[in-house]
Enzyme design. Structure first.
Site, short mmCIF file in Angstrom:
data_model
loop_
_atom_site.label_atom_id
_atom_site.label_comp_id
_atom_site.label_asym_id
_atom_site.label_seq_id
_atom_site.Cartn_x
_atom_site.Cartn_y
_atom_site.Cartn_z
N CYS A 50 -3.21 7.80 4.30
CA CYS A 50 -3.16 7.12 2.73
C CYS A 50 -4.26 7.65 2.42
O CYS A 50 -4.30 7.85 1.41
CB CYS A 50 -2.56 6.17 3.24
SG CYS A 50 -3.75 4.83 3.71
N GLU B 147 0.92 -1.37 -0.40
CA GLU B 147 0.05 -0.15 0.00
C GLU B 147 1.18 1.34 -0.11
O GLU B 147 1.44 1.14 0.99
CB GLU B 147 -0.76 0.05 1.41
CG GLU B 147 -2.12 1.02 1.48
CD GLU B 147 -2.02 1.68 3.12
OE1 GLU B 147 -2.46 2.28 2.87
OE2 GLU B 147 -2.86 0.56 3.66
#
Length: 687
Positions: free
Chosen positions: A298, A259
């Site tokens: 994020c 990620e």
């Protein structure tokens, strides 16, 4: 000033400090040294071996329900310690609200996996995947896909912004799958992760070696991973690509999930003009995503995409809202946004803003001027929110390539909805995008156009305003990850996340042996008849216990009574001419639900017994029409037994097959019942 503590790693069953004093980790708000971190001298090969050899067999010996109960007990224990974690979290720069996302959000994610594991997974050690594939005409050779735990260790390398949630959202599905974990937190906030791991180990709930921790560099750890291990990484795309191309990971085909950077977009629909609820919700959401965790998420909104006609109103509304954001010490009640995690992080964000300024102008905030409600700008890594505007976004490369990982967003206009979708896609793959609209056509066009480039798409409008979890909230039940620059990985997603740590295998063979492997009866496997299986408790019941019932002939009167009694007077049951005109029927037919009802009447044992309740049917299919005069018979077979942990009952799945006088299958489905573990005990309790 308190003496900084020296962080330790938990490896091979003991807490171990590094061989050196270590790197100092600073309080994000005050600049004081919180801890020292170092992993020099650790034997990483032995650490992996400890997880594989000590914890792996213990976890795999447990059923999914056992592991789910373990996670539940651990989550509840951690929730009782949360105030200790909140106090430590302030040093990372997180406010109480920010800490709630990380701490209670992380523990809540673990509890969600525990709950879903108990509800959605069987009380077994092997999962079946999909239906049985019959490979021969007589069903003597069949196949079943199964899922079994990897026999290695899952190495989780996490980012600095969520030192607790980032760990728990990964270890929960991993442990539920039956795989040990080795966690490596980002150094700058590792003191909070270390505290939680200390408390986890202290509970004694997890088997030894199920969770290990490395505080500091991973050294040669990845040199020792094998094809039975898995590696996950959250952080920068550059670091992720470096890890993904590691020699051992490539040569051993190690599962690698990444990620990475994500330029998430939020789109204001053309119908959401100033003054509408959607416009106001959009302003609130953008400002919240810019300031929560000081923009260090994020999933934060980096690109704000709006109709050109709404840009002026949007800039004015966002500027007013951002200017009211109180930036200061995270422990102060008046503070709405704390500092970034470190001075290095603040310097990096300022540099990224300068890169963005090549294509955009600052319309709110000043990255070089810090205005605080409390605290000292010289001692803490503070930065006020910054909003930029790029008037020609299709000619501005940096705004689609550069991520300022802080309280920074760039506003860009579009002239039609197709442009809005294209701008969202120019992020080259993101974790999440959102669209704020009350127009179904706008929602359809944006979602279908953006979905291939995003792991999640949220639609915001007035109807969901009070219940929506928001643009930036990953949820345990939903996929977290994204294509392209977002890393191409996938985490959570409910039980999908558990399967990431299991191997799918196609097993072929005779039904009797396949059934032994899976613990589930399949067509062609042995059966046994005798006492009505509904008279058996779980202690007495066996896979393959079977009942073949008496028969019942369907009459015209049955069908017409059922139609009048239920109100289901569909023409195929009542009109002979219309039924014969139907290409599927030769005459009037019996109702499908009449068949299921009569089948129940044939197989049910009416007296009180260990069967406590029928709670549904799965996969009901009507395979052949039933006409007046057809005679039905039921074959009921015990297919799967799932005892409930800490309960006096379990679930039993029965294969139900209804045939006619010619042996043709007219209906096929699974009957689901709750059955007492020991019937006399239940009967005595009732008395």
């Amino acid at each position: 000033m308190t003496t900084p503590r020296r962080l330790e790693s938990y490896v091979c069953g003991r807490w171990t400090p590094g061989a050196k004093d270590g790197q100092p980790l600073l309080d994000a708000a005050t600049g004081e040294t919180v801890a020292l971190i170092d992993s020099t001298g650790l034997d990483f090969a032995a650490t992996l071996a400890h997880g594989r050899e000590v914890a792996g067999p213990k976890l795999r010996a447990m059923s999914f329900h056992d592991r789910a109960a373990m996670l539940k007990a651990l989550g509840l224990a951690l929730m009782g310690m949360k105030e200790e974690f909140y106090a430590e979290s302030l040093k990372t720069g997180a406010t109480r609200t920010d800490g709630w996302i990380d701490i209670e959000g992380g523990i809540g994610t673990m509890l969600t996996f525990a709950s879903k594991g108990r509800r959605e997974l069987p009380n077994t050690r092997v999962l079946t995947d999909g239906d049985v594939e019959t490979l021969s005409k007589d069903a003597s050779f069949s196949a079943q896909h199964i899922l079994t735990p990897l026999q290695g260790v899952a190495v989780h390398i996490n980012a600095f912004n969520f030192p607790i949630w980032g760990m728990l959202e990964k270890i929960a599905p991993t442990l539920l799958a039956g795989v040990p974990c080795l966690v490596k937190p980002a150094s700058q906030t590792a003191y909070l992760t270390e505290l939680m791991v200390r408390r986890i180990i202290g509970t004694g709930i997890l088997p030894e070696g199920a969770l290990q921790l490395i505080c500091g560099s991973v050294g040669d750890l990845l040199d020792h991973v094998t094809g039975q291990d898995a590696v996950t990484f959250t952080g920068s795309a550059w670091t992720g690509r470096k890890l993904k191309s590691h020699k051992a990971i490539v040569e051993n085909s190690v599962r690698f999930t990444m990620e990475a950077d994500s330029l998430n977009a939020a789109i204001l629909g053309p119908d959401a003009v100033a003054g509408t609820p959607e416009f106001d919700l959009f302003v609130k959401e953008v400002a919240r995503e810019m300031t929560t965790k000081a923009g260090q998420k994020c999933t934060a909104i980096r690109r704000v995409i709006a109709p050109r006609a709404q840009v002026e109103a949007l800039v004015e509304a966002l500027r007013a809202r951002l200017e009211k954001t109180a930036v200061g010490l995270p422990g102060d009640e008046a503070t709405r946004m704390g500092p970034l995690a470190s001075f290095e992080q603040r310097d990096e964000v300022r540099e990224r803003i300068r890169e963005l300024q090549a294509d955009a102008e600052i319309v709110a905030g000043n990255p070089d001027e810090v205005r605080l409600s409390s605290g000292d700008a010289e001692r803490g890594a503070f930065l006020n929110p910054v909003l930029l505007y790029a008037d020609n976004p299709f000619a501005a490369a940096n705004i689609h390539d550069v991520e300022a990982f802080g309280p920074v967003s760039t506003l860009m206009p579009y002239d039609d909805l197709g442009e809005a979708v294209e701008l969202a896609r120019m992020g080259k793959g993101s974790l999440v995008s959102s669209v704020f609209t009350d127009d179904p056509q706008v929602a359809e066009e944006v979602v279908i156009g953006a979905a291939p480039f995003h792991g999640r798409v949220m639609i915001g409008n007035r109807a969901s305003a009070k219940t929506s979890t928001g643009h930036g909230s990953p949820l345990a039940a939903l996929v977290h990850g994204g294509p392209g620059r977002a890393g191409g990985g996938e985490e959570m997603g409910g039980m999908r996340g558990v399967k990431h740590y299991m191997q799918r295998t196609a097993v072929q063979g005779a039904p009797r042996l396949l059934s032994a492997v899976t613990g589930r009866w399949i067509e062609g496997a042995p059966t046994q008849r005798g006492v009505h299986p509904f008279r058996k408790s779980l202690a007495e019941l066996s896979i393959g216990d079977q009942l073949v019932t008496a028969t019942r002939t369907i009459t015209r009167e049955d069908v017409e009574h059922f139609a009048q009694f239920t109100g289901d007077t569909f023409y195929a049951h009542m009109d002979e001419v219309a039924a014969k005109a139907n290409p599927f029927f030769e005459d009037r037919v019996a109702h499908g639900y009449l068949i299921a009802s009569f089948a129940a009447g044939l197989f049910v044992e009416p007296n009180p017994g260990p069967v406590l309740a029928n709670y549904g049917v799965d996969n009901l299919r009507f395979l052949s029409p039933v006409y007046f005069g057809d005679t039905l018979q039921v074959r009921l077979t015990c297919k799967e037994i799932n005892p409930r942990a800490n309960a006096e009952h379990g679930e039993v799945r029965w294969d139900c097959q209804v045939t006619n006088q010619n042996g043709a299958v007219v209906a096929q489905y699974d009957v689901l019942t709750m059955v007492a573990k020991t019937w006399p005990a239940v009967a005595q309790a009732a008395e």
